[in-house]
Design an enzyme around this catalytic site. Structure first.
Site, PDB file in Angstrom:
ATOM      1  N   THR A 178      17.257 -17.985  -3.415  1.00 48.66           N
ATOM      2  CA  THR A 178      16.745 -16.688  -3.859  1.00 48.66           C
ATOM      3  C   THR A 178      16.467 -15.826  -2.633  1.00 48.66           C
ATOM      4  O   THR A 178      16.145 -16.349  -1.568  1.00 48.66           O
ATOM      5  CB  THR A 178      15.441 -16.943  -4.653  1.00 48.66           C
ATOM      6  OG1 THR A 178      15.806 -17.547  -5.879  1.00 48.66           O
ATOM      7  CG2 THR A 178      14.653 -15.674  -4.910  1.00 48.66           C
ATOM      8  N   ARG A 206      16.213 -18.281 -20.044  1.00 48.92           N
ATOM      9  CA  ARG A 206      14.999 -18.574 -19.247  1.00 48.92           C
ATOM     10  C   ARG A 206      14.739 -17.427 -18.250  1.00 48.92           C
ATOM     11  O   ARG A 206      15.664 -16.859 -17.689  1.00 48.92           O
ATOM     12  CB  ARG A 206      15.227 -19.893 -18.496  1.00 48.92           C
ATOM     13  CG  ARG A 206      14.140 -20.278 -17.503  1.00 48.92           C
ATOM     14  CD  ARG A 206      14.544 -19.967 -16.078  1.00 48.92           C
ATOM     15  NE  ARG A 206      13.613 -20.553 -15.110  1.00 48.92           N
ATOM     16  CZ  ARG A 206      13.605 -20.259 -13.813  1.00 48.92           C
ATOM     17  NH1 ARG A 206      14.473 -19.400 -13.332  1.00 48.92           N
ATOM     18  NH2 ARG A 206      12.743 -20.814 -13.002  1.00 48.92           N
ATOM     19  N   GLY A 208      12.515 -16.466 -14.779  1.00 52.00           N
ATOM     20  CA  GLY A 208      11.712 -17.040 -13.704  1.00 52.00           C
ATOM     21  C   GLY A 208      10.778 -16.012 -13.080  1.00 52.00           C
ATOM     22  O   GLY A 208      10.675 -14.871 -13.530  1.00 52.00           O
ATOM     23  N   ASP A 209      10.123 -16.443 -12.017  1.00 51.03           N
ATOM     24  CA  ASP A 209       9.121 -15.588 -11.361  1.00 51.03           C
ATOM     25  C   ASP A 209       9.727 -14.374 -10.656  1.00 51.03           C
ATOM     26  O   ASP A 209       9.050 -13.363 -10.474  1.00 51.03           O
ATOM     27  CB  ASP A 209       8.328 -16.394 -10.334  1.00 51.03           C
ATOM     28  CG  ASP A 209       9.221 -16.897  -9.221  1.00 51.03           C
ATOM     29  OD1 ASP A 209      10.281 -17.480  -9.530  1.00 51.03           O
ATOM     30  OD2 ASP A 209       8.883 -16.699  -8.039  1.00 51.03           O
ATOM     31  N   THR A 229       9.717 -17.452  -3.296  1.00 48.88           N
ATOM     32  CA  THR A 229      10.868 -18.270  -3.675  1.00 48.88           C
ATOM     33  C   THR A 229      10.410 -19.694  -3.923  1.00 48.88           C
ATOM     34  O   THR A 229       9.572 -20.218  -3.199  1.00 48.88           O
ATOM     35  CB  THR A 229      11.978 -18.236  -2.599  1.00 48.88           C
ATOM     36  OG1 THR A 229      13.022 -19.134  -3.022  1.00 48.88           O
ATOM     37  CG2 THR A 229      11.486 -18.633  -1.222  1.00 48.88           C
ATOM     38  N   GLY A 230      10.948 -20.290  -4.973  1.00 50.83           N
ATOM     39  CA  GLY A 230      10.569 -21.655  -5.333  1.00 50.83           C
ATOM     40  C   GLY A 230      10.766 -21.833  -6.820  1.00 50.83           C
ATOM     41  O   GLY A 230      11.334 -20.955  -7.483  1.00 50.83           O
ATOM     42  N   GLY A 232      10.289 -21.314 -10.268  1.00 47.54           N
ATOM     43  CA  GLY A 232       9.615 -20.153 -10.845  1.00 47.54           C
ATOM     44  C   GLY A 232       8.505 -20.458 -11.826  1.00 47.54           C
ATOM     45  O   GLY A 232       7.517 -19.725 -11.899  1.00 47.54           O
TER      46      GLY A 232
HETATM   47  N1  ASP Z   1      12.155 -18.477  -8.031  1.00 40.06           N
HETATM   48  C1  ASP Z   1      13.495 -18.641  -8.531  1.00 40.06           C
HETATM   49  C2  ASP Z   1      13.422 -18.958 -10.007  1.00 40.06           C
HETATM   50  O1  ASP Z   1      12.631 -19.775 -10.401  1.00 40.06           O
HETATM   51  C3  ASP Z   1      14.281 -19.703  -7.836  1.00 40.06           C
HETATM   52  C4  ASP Z   1      14.216 -19.715  -6.327  1.00 40.06           C
HETATM   53  O2  ASP Z   1      13.357 -19.107  -5.730  1.00 40.06           O
HETATM   54  O3  ASP Z   1      15.070 -20.377  -5.716  1.00 40.06           O
HETATM   55  O4  ASP Z   1      14.203 -18.445 -10.742  1.00 40.06           O
END
Ligand code: ASP
Length: 316
Positions: A178, A206, A208-209, A229-230, A232
């Protein structure tokens, strides 16, 4: 115009299990090059006295257009083999925000999100409705296979093997990617933006964050700007990006304290993995993460520094 203060810019290209063993020298070089191109794109705007909003959008567009990150071209595949894109952006001067989720056609989702900043009727839009609005407002649309890359296809097939019957959350050891940017411009305005294809093999639909203001993206001139990033689901539950700002505003913490508590305390206690990039109103830059690595870079005009990193101690 009087240039009141030095600008600052930071970017990320995702966190995850990025170890010296799973990143070749060749890939490192390519990633470094693309991170620098993104920094340059934002720097050009900030150096000419442009706005933080324009700078973060330009930096994120550069990363969306690179096939090496999970955003725009190069986005991961959903469980049904599609690319479902998300982005969000926030203007810390006005607290205006724009966000898009589950777009299949918008070439640069961050530009579409940016166009929603001044829209009084909506902040966030998803799916076909988002693609339709983007078309009506003259954003560049592409077919979904424009986002295809061999690397993400392999990653998708691998993920499917592991988790045909279990949740995509069970294999977070895959490299993510991301992207995001945070900037402080010469007028003291802060902005943050994030863009992603989400998680490999995610359930279609779905969200995400990265599409959610207060979770993956937040900016407030009173405090800071943050892009995350992570995984979500954890970032949404931990309201990571707004928590950093709230700890600063209401808890009177410094950016470093607020980011550390949010990532190493709150997020980690929930079981979440990933990180954030942030800049406060004084130009302090922070990278906090609990994953093995995070692609990231920054420009600090005051200190005349421009660097890109993966691990704590290794500059690219
Ligand atoms: N935060 C992103 C999500 O959950 C994924 C990522 O940061 O790699 O969609």
């Amino acid at each position: 115009m009087i240039n009141k203060m030095p600008f600052a810019l930071c970017i990320h290209g995702g966190a995850g299990v990025i170890t010296p063993e799973n990143l070749s020298q060749k890939d490192k070089k390519i990633i470094k090059n693309d991170l620098i191109l993104a920094l340059n794109a934002g720097e050009k705007i900030l150096a000419e006295g442009g706005s933080a909003v324009d700078a973060v959008a330009a930096a994120v567009v550069a990363l969306e257009n690179s096939i090496h990150f999970n955003a725009g071209k190069g986005a991961v595949y959903s469980r049904e083999g599609k690319h479902l894109l998300e982005a969000s952006i926030m203007n810390g001067a006005t607290l205006e925000a724009g966000a898009v989720a589950n777009s299949m056609k918008i070439k640069n989702p961050v530009l579409f999100a940016k166009s929603l900043l001044e829209n009084k009727d909506l902040i966030m839009i998803s799916g076909e409705a988002a693609d339709n609005l983007a078309e009506q407002t003259n954003h560049e649309l592409v077919e979904n296979d424009y986002f295809d890359t061999d690397f993400r296809k392999e990653q998708f097939l691998e993920a499917k093997k592991i988790s045909e019957t279990t949740s995509f959350l069970d294999h977070t050891n895959l490299k993510m990617g991301t992207v995001g940017a945070v900037a402080l411009d010469r007028n003291g305005n802060i902005a943050a933006a994030t863009s992603t294809g989400g998680m490999t093999n995610k359930l279609d639909g779905r969200i995400g964050d990265s599409a959610i203001i207060g979770a993956g993206t937040y900016a407030n001139n009173k405090t800071c700007g943050v892009s995350c990033t992570g995984v979500g689901e954890y970032f949404i539950r931990a309201t990571v990006s707004s928590m950093v700002s709230n700890l600063m505003e209401f808890g009177k913490m410094s950016l470093a304290q607020a980011a550390e508590i949010t990532i190493k305390g709150h997020l980690t206690q929930l079981g979440g993995e990933g990180g954030l990039i942030a800049i406060d109103k004084h130009g302090n830059i922070n990278f906090s993460y609990n994953s093995q690595g995070m692609y990231r870079g920054f420009i600090n005009e005051k200190k005349n520094e421009k660097k890109v990193f993966i691990w704590d101690d290794e500059e690219l």
